[in-house]
Motif scaffolding. Structure first.
Motif, PDB file in Angstrom:
ATOM      1  N   ILE A 506       0.812  -1.213   0.000  1.00  0.00           N
ATOM      2  CA  ILE A 506       0.000   0.000   0.000  1.00  0.00           C
ATOM      3  C   ILE A 506       0.849   1.268   0.000  1.00  0.00           C
ATOM      4  O   ILE A 506       0.715   2.126  -0.866  1.00  0.00           O
ATOM      5  CB  ILE A 506      -0.967   0.007   1.201  1.00  0.00           C
ATOM      6  CG1 ILE A 506      -1.853  -1.252   1.165  1.00  0.00           C
ATOM      7  CG2 ILE A 506      -1.823   1.272   1.182  1.00  0.00           C
ATOM      8  CD1 ILE A 506      -2.675  -1.409  -0.096  1.00  0.00           C
ATOM      9  N   ARG A 507       1.742   1.403   0.995  1.00  0.00           N
ATOM     10  CA  ARG A 507       2.521   2.653   1.101  1.00  0.00           C
ATOM     11  C   ARG A 507       3.702   2.441   2.032  1.00  0.00           C
ATOM     12  O   ARG A 507       3.635   1.641   2.972  1.00  0.00           O
ATOM     13  CB  ARG A 507       1.662   3.795   1.641  1.00  0.00           C
ATOM     14  CG  ARG A 507       1.142   3.545   3.057  1.00  0.00           C
ATOM     15  CD  ARG A 507       0.168   4.598   3.528  1.00  0.00           C
ATOM     16  NE  ARG A 507      -0.380   4.281   4.829  1.00  0.00           N
ATOM     17  CZ  ARG A 507      -0.066   4.930   5.958  1.00  0.00           C
ATOM     18  NH1 ARG A 507       0.795   5.937   5.928  1.00  0.00           N
ATOM     19  NH2 ARG A 507      -0.622   4.581   7.116  1.00  0.00           N
ATOM     20  N   PRO A 508       4.780   3.208   1.814  1.00  0.00           N
ATOM     21  CA  PRO A 508       5.888   3.191   2.779  1.00  0.00           C
ATOM     22  C   PRO A 508       5.547   4.080   3.961  1.00  0.00           C
ATOM     23  O   PRO A 508       4.806   5.051   3.828  1.00  0.00           O
ATOM     24  CB  PRO A 508       7.057   3.763   1.977  1.00  0.00           C
ATOM     25  CG  PRO A 508       6.409   4.661   0.968  1.00  0.00           C
ATOM     26  CD  PRO A 508       5.079   4.031   0.639  1.00  0.00           C
ATOM     27  N   LEU A 509       6.082   3.758   5.119  1.00  0.00           N
ATOM     28  CA  LEU A 509       5.852   4.550   6.334  1.00  0.00           C
ATOM     29  C   LEU A 509       7.110   5.345   6.660  1.00  0.00           C
ATOM     30  O   LEU A 509       8.226   4.951   6.322  1.00  0.00           O
ATOM     31  CB  LEU A 509       5.493   3.619   7.492  1.00  0.00           C
ATOM     32  CG  LEU A 509       4.276   2.724   7.245  1.00  0.00           C
ATOM     33  CD1 LEU A 509       4.092   1.742   8.390  1.00  0.00           C
ATOM     34  CD2 LEU A 509       3.019   3.568   7.079  1.00  0.00           C
ATOM     35  N   THR A 510       6.911   6.477   7.319  1.00  0.00           N
ATOM     36  CA  THR A 510       8.034   7.351   7.619  1.00  0.00           C
ATOM     37  C   THR A 510       8.094   7.675   9.102  1.00  0.00           C
ATOM     38  O   THR A 510       7.091   7.595   9.813  1.00  0.00           O
ATOM     39  CB  THR A 510       7.926   8.677   6.828  1.00  0.00           C
ATOM     40  OG1 THR A 510       6.723   9.354   7.209  1.00  0.00           O
ATOM     41  CG2 THR A 510       7.922   8.410   5.329  1.00  0.00           C
ATOM     42  N   VAL A 511       9.290   8.069   9.559  1.00  0.00           N
ATOM     43  CA  VAL A 511       9.505   8.552  10.918  1.00  0.00           C
ATOM     44  C   VAL A 511      10.214   9.900  10.810  1.00  0.00           C
ATOM     45  O   VAL A 511      11.271   9.991  10.185  1.00  0.00           O
ATOM     46  CB  VAL A 511      10.367   7.566  11.730  1.00  0.00           C
ATOM     47  CG1 VAL A 511      10.623   8.128  13.126  1.00  0.00           C
ATOM     48  CG2 VAL A 511       9.684   6.216  11.815  1.00  0.00           C
ATOM     49  N   PHE A 512       9.612  10.948  11.375  1.00  0.00           N
ATOM     50  CA  PHE A 512      10.156  12.304  11.251  1.00  0.00           C
ATOM     51  C   PHE A 512      10.330  12.685   9.778  1.00  0.00           C
ATOM     52  O   PHE A 512      11.288  13.367   9.405  1.00  0.00           O
ATOM     53  CB  PHE A 512      11.500  12.435  11.978  1.00  0.00           C
ATOM     54  CG  PHE A 512      11.448  12.075  13.420  1.00  0.00           C
ATOM     55  CD1 PHE A 512      10.407  12.491  14.230  1.00  0.00           C
ATOM     56  CD2 PHE A 512      12.454  11.301  13.990  1.00  0.00           C
ATOM     57  CE1 PHE A 512      10.363  12.146  15.571  1.00  0.00           C
ATOM     58  CE2 PHE A 512      12.427  10.949  15.329  1.00  0.00           C
ATOM     59  CZ  PHE A 512      11.367  11.367  16.112  1.00  0.00           C
ATOM     60  N   GLY A 513       9.461  12.167   8.923  1.00  0.00           N
ATOM     61  CA  GLY A 513       9.542  12.472   7.502  1.00  0.00           C
ATOM     62  C   GLY A 513      10.576  11.662   6.745  1.00  0.00           C
ATOM     63  O   GLY A 513      10.724  11.800   5.537  1.00  0.00           O
ATOM     64  N   GLN A 514      11.296  10.803   7.444  1.00  0.00           N
ATOM     65  CA  GLN A 514      12.337   9.995   6.815  1.00  0.00           C
ATOM     66  C   GLN A 514      11.767   8.656   6.370  1.00  0.00           C
ATOM     67  O   GLN A 514      11.086   7.973   7.144  1.00  0.00           O
ATOM     68  CB  GLN A 514      13.491   9.751   7.797  1.00  0.00           C
ATOM     69  CG  GLN A 514      14.268  10.992   8.187  1.00  0.00           C
ATOM     70  CD  GLN A 514      15.183  11.460   7.063  1.00  0.00           C
ATOM     71  OE1 GLN A 514      15.719  10.660   6.309  1.00  0.00           O
ATOM     72  NE2 GLN A 514      15.370  12.767   6.977  1.00  0.00           N
ATOM     73  N   ASP A 515      12.056   8.270   5.126  1.00  0.00           N
ATOM     74  CA  ASP A 515      11.687   6.941   4.656  1.00  0.00           C
ATOM     75  C   ASP A 515      12.758   5.972   5.119  1.00  0.00           C
ATOM     76  O   ASP A 515      13.906   6.055   4.705  1.00  0.00           O
ATOM     77  CB  ASP A 515      11.608   6.939   3.126  1.00  0.00           C
ATOM     78  CG  ASP A 515      11.199   5.578   2.575  1.00  0.00           C
ATOM     79  OD1 ASP A 515      10.916   4.677   3.386  1.00  0.00           O
ATOM     80  OD2 ASP A 515      11.169   5.419   1.346  1.00  0.00           O
ATOM     81  N   ASP A 516      12.368   5.084   6.002  1.00  0.00           N
ATOM     82  CA  ASP A 516      13.338   4.146   6.581  1.00  0.00           C
ATOM     83  C   ASP A 516      13.674   3.076   5.541  1.00  0.00           C
ATOM     84  O   ASP A 516      13.197   1.951   5.605  1.00  0.00           O
ATOM     85  CB  ASP A 516      12.749   3.520   7.841  1.00  0.00           C
ATOM     86  CG  ASP A 516      13.731   2.592   8.526  1.00  0.00           C
ATOM     87  OD1 ASP A 516      13.283   1.722   9.285  1.00  0.00           O
ATOM     88  OD2 ASP A 516      14.950   2.727   8.298  1.00  0.00           O
ATOM     89  N   ALA A 517      14.528   3.431   4.582  1.00  0.00           N
ATOM     90  CA  ALA A 517      14.796   2.553   3.444  1.00  0.00           C
ATOM     91  C   ALA A 517      16.110   1.796   3.559  1.00  0.00           C
ATOM     92  O   ALA A 517      16.568   1.214   2.596  1.00  0.00           O
ATOM     93  CB  ALA A 517      14.793   3.369   2.155  1.00  0.00           C
ATOM     94  N   ILE A 518      16.708   1.816   4.757  1.00  0.00           N
ATOM     95  CA  ILE A 518      18.008   1.166   4.916  1.00  0.00           C
ATOM     96  C   ILE A 518      17.924  -0.309   4.582  1.00  0.00           C
ATOM     97  O   ILE A 518      18.776  -0.874   3.922  1.00  0.00           O
ATOM     98  CB  ILE A 518      18.514   1.350   6.360  1.00  0.00           C
ATOM     99  CG1 ILE A 518      18.677   2.835   6.664  1.00  0.00           C
ATOM    100  CG2 ILE A 518      19.817   0.616   6.579  1.00  0.00           C
ATOM    101  CD1 ILE A 518      18.824   3.137   8.122  1.00  0.00           C
ATOM    102  N   HIS A 519      16.868  -0.968   5.048  1.00  0.00           N
ATOM    103  CA  HIS A 519      16.729  -2.397   4.792  1.00  0.00           C
ATOM    104  C   HIS A 519      15.483  -2.683   3.952  1.00  0.00           C
ATOM    105  O   HIS A 519      14.859  -3.717   4.090  1.00  0.00           O
ATOM    106  CB  HIS A 519      16.678  -3.180   6.101  1.00  0.00           C
ATOM    107  CG  HIS A 519      15.705  -2.610   7.097  1.00  0.00           C
ATOM    108  ND1 HIS A 519      14.413  -2.278   6.784  1.00  0.00           N
ATOM    109  CD2 HIS A 519      15.864  -2.307   8.411  1.00  0.00           C
ATOM    110  CE1 HIS A 519      13.800  -1.799   7.858  1.00  0.00           C
ATOM    111  NE2 HIS A 519      14.652  -1.813   8.860  1.00  0.00           N
ATOM    112  N   GLY A 520      15.109  -1.751   3.066  1.00  0.00           N
ATOM    113  CA  GLY A 520      13.940  -1.983   2.225  1.00  0.00           C
ATOM    114  C   GLY A 520      12.689  -1.317   2.728  1.00  0.00           C
ATOM    115  O   GLY A 520      11.595  -1.537   2.201  1.00  0.00           O
TER     116      GLY A 520
END
Length: 681
Positions: A506-520
């Motif tokens: 559905i959608r990626p989630l963020t923390v403080f506006g950051q996309d936590d994409a380090i591990h996908g």
């Protein structure tokens, strides 16, 4: 003068690592610049015992020995200005090589043990063959009468440290005083603490690159040095005096005392015998006993103040763990840390796998304990993508553990083996958006049996690793759609390939506006009538909680291990900025509030490290169930810097809110207190 100022400034600016080792009294630090590495030795702070911690002697003797080609580190400068760091200090170049903390040399072949011991005794003979008068060490040591002085010194030390009278020690002291050697007039430069773990060996060759720790060096009887080196041959192999300094008798490959004496005498060109050999061996053992009594006294004082029971060896790594940790550190330094700005994880993966640094988290694959891996995972926490380099990244580590512990042979073949090879990635789907998933019994994602298939419907989020191009398999925690007799039998875990019809990202989630994409990244995933074979169920219907407990113990601990390394990295950045940045006429670290921040961070990180190591030790020795409270202790952490903080904060959302962990700790503590009270009745 310019070089001296440069190194004084380096001490303040660079990140320092204290190298703690049993018996080492002068604080020692590792300093790394862009192109060189150094070691700093300083006097301890505060009032010192007369004659102790003479680091100026260490500097002088190493400088003299280096000038004649003897293997010691190159001493660069000595600073007498106590205003720089609070005490006098000196700096020497760092020597890269092997240090064996265990005198029995585990992990090397018998032939290499022989070669290493021969190289050590040849180095000692080389030291004793030097002409002291040519070393420019005027007034260094008192010369003749060395043995008499040693017996007197260590008798005083023993009596000052002893808790009670030990008749055997008193008798030995008297015997040594009455049987001083007749040849106590022989004088050479002596090390005073010559043993295998004070030597740096070549990384691959049986060759001594440097002799360390010259704090006790002086001029005197050289046979005392040799006897001290031979001393471990004269006590039982299981007996430990300090740390891992056990006896070496019967260890395959280690030469006998007679063989080592013969080599030593041959190298020095002296007769192949040691007059009054028994005296020198007895004096060496007496000296070690006095040191051990002092350490026991200090350990008793420190350990009696600890509220939490800990291992008497302070969570030390196994010999294999030590070797792997050193290998990981060197690999990180060469291949990972220099490339932090641009992720080269895939390239580095091939190198790590070729180096044997692969799947280190899984004891069945690596042969490492959880305690070993705790130290290693902290090291990998210094870089966001480094866990992936070693195939030790979340959530795959926890998922591989689940498949290893609970998977069928077919499930292991289809999914565990590719995960272990690093060919695919996985996802763990547990938390749900529409309910308070901190109480897992609230979960609504359902599982229906339909002949030889299961049908899954529901929503999940904070599901990590979904956006990885290698992502292939999900482990989904679902609720069994039948009425069960107990609330912890409502759930199951099932394997769902990502390409199964009805699985929707559905959608990626963020923390403080950051996309936590380090591990996908973390994603919201919907399961809309997803149909998978019944053979994909893990362990059986209604056994999801049982699997979760097996996964969450080591899995959460792995997060904590890496987070400690992350915190060290954050503190390093803080210290660098505090040292470079200036405000109101002072560097930031000179402002009391900033200095307090740094101190409080150091205390918090050290506490977290000890809690993590204690939890790992409990996992190894008592199992997952016994370690539940310890794991929750170390899981309750916080860190700083936007990206670093966002990463750490993600853990405290995706793996459950802080309040739940605190409540669990309280319940476990109340249970333990109740059991203690009942035991007293």
């Amino acid at each position: 003068m310019q070089t001296k100022r440069m190194f004084c400034l380096l001490f303040v600016l660079l990140y320092l690592f204290v190298l703690n080792r049993a018996g080492q009294s002068n604080p020692t630090f590792y300093i790394e610049t862009a192109d060189k590495r150094y070691v700093l030795r300083k006097k301890p702070p505060g009032e010192l015992l007369p004659g102790a911690h003479k680091i100026e002697r260490e500097y002088a003797v190493q400088k003299a020995l280096y000038s004649v080609g003897f293997p010691v580190p190159h001493s660069v400068l000595y600073c007498t200005d106590t205003h720089v760091i609070g005490t006098e200090f000196y700096i020497m170049e760092h020597v890269q090589g092997r240090i064996f903390r265990d005198l029995r040399l585990p992990g090397v072949s018998a032939a290499e043990r022989t070669a290493l011991y021969v190289a050590a005794v040849e180095t000692l003979a080389k030291l004793h063959s030097l002409d002291v008068s040519t070393l420019e060490l005027l007034g260094y040591g008192k010369g003749t009468g060395y043995c008499k002085r040693q017996v007197c010194t260590w008798t005083k030390q023993y009596k000052a440290s002893a808790h009670k009278e030990i008749p055997a020690m008193d008798k030995l002291s008297d015997w040594l005083s009455r049987n001083l050697p007749t040849n106590d007039n022989e004088v050479s430069l002596v090390h005073g603490d010559f043993r295998i773990d004070n030597l740096i060996f070549h990384p691959t060759e049986a060759r001594v690159l440097a002799v360390l720790d010259w704090e006790l060096s002086t001029t005197g009887q050289p046979i005392a040095d040799l006897a001290y080196f031979l001393m471990p041959h004269y006590w039982p192999s299981h007996y430990k005096v300090i740390s891992t300094m056990g006896g070496v008798t019967g260890v395959e490959g280690i030469p006998s005392p007679d063989d080592l004496i013969s080599i030593y005498c041959h190298c020095r060109g002296i007769p192949n015998s040691l007059p009054q050999q028994n005296f020198f061996i007895a004096m060496a053992i007496f000296k070690m006993a006095a040191i051990a009594q002092f350490i026991k006294d200090a350990f008793f004082i420190c350990s009696s103040t600890l509220a939490m029971p800990i291992s008497k060896e302070l969570f030390m790594l196994s010999p294999k763990g030590q070797a792997v940790l050193q290998h990981v550190k060197e690999f990180m330094r060469k291949h990972v840390l220099p490339a932090q700005q641009v992720s080269t994880a895939v390239i580095s993966q091939a190198k790590a796998r070729a180096a044997g640094l692969w799947n280190l988290f899984l004891p069945a694959e690596s042969g490492l304990s959880q305690l070993d891996y705790a130290h290693i995972a902290e090291e990998t926490g210094h870089c966001f993508y480094s866990p992936e380099v070693f195939n030790c990244q979340a959530p795959d580590t926890g998922n591989m553990e689940v498949l290893h512990l609970f998977g069928t042979e077919e499930q292991k073949r289809l999914w565990l083996e590719p995960l272990l090879r690093g060919d695919i990635r996985s996802c763990f789907c547990m938390t749900e958006p529409d309910v308070a998933s901190s109480d897992a019994t609230n979960m609504e994602c359902t599982l229906h049996k339909d002949k030889d298939h299961f049908i899954i419907n529901g929503k999940k989020w904070w599901s990590s690793g979904v956006f990885s191009p290698q992502h292939f398999i999900n482990i989904v925690n679902v609720c069994v759609h039948v009425q069960m007799f107990f609330r912890h039998g409502l759930h199951s875990m099932i394997l769902v390939p990502l390409n199964t019809p009805g699985v929707k990202k559905i959608r990626p989630l963020t923390v403080f506006g950051q996309d936590d994409a380090i591990h996908g990244g973390h994603f919201e995933i919907h399961f809309d009538n997803v149909r998978v074979p019944a053979s994909n169920i893990l362990l059986g219907e209604g056994r999801g909680f049982e699997i979760a407990q097996g996964r969450l113990g080591p899995g959460r601990l792995h997060h904590c291990m890496r987070a400690v390394g992350l915190a060290e990295w954050a503190l390093e950045l803080l210290c660098q900025r505090a040292a470079h940045r200036q405000a109101f006429g002072k560097r930031l670290y000179q402002h009391e509030v900033v200095a307090h921040w740094i101190a409080e961070c150091r205390i918090a990180i050290s506490q977290s490290r000890l809690l993590t190591l204690h939890a790992a030790h409990t996992l190894d020795t008592q199992g997952n169930k016994a370690a539940r409270k310890q794991v929750k202790y170390c899981y309750f952490n916080s860190y700083f810097s936007l990206i670093l903080y966002a990463y750490a904060r993600t853990l405290r959302i995706a793996d459950g809110p802080d309040e739940v962990h605190l409540s669990s700790i309280a319940l476990l503590e109340l249970r333990d207190q109740r059991r203690r009270a009942q035991a007293k009745l």
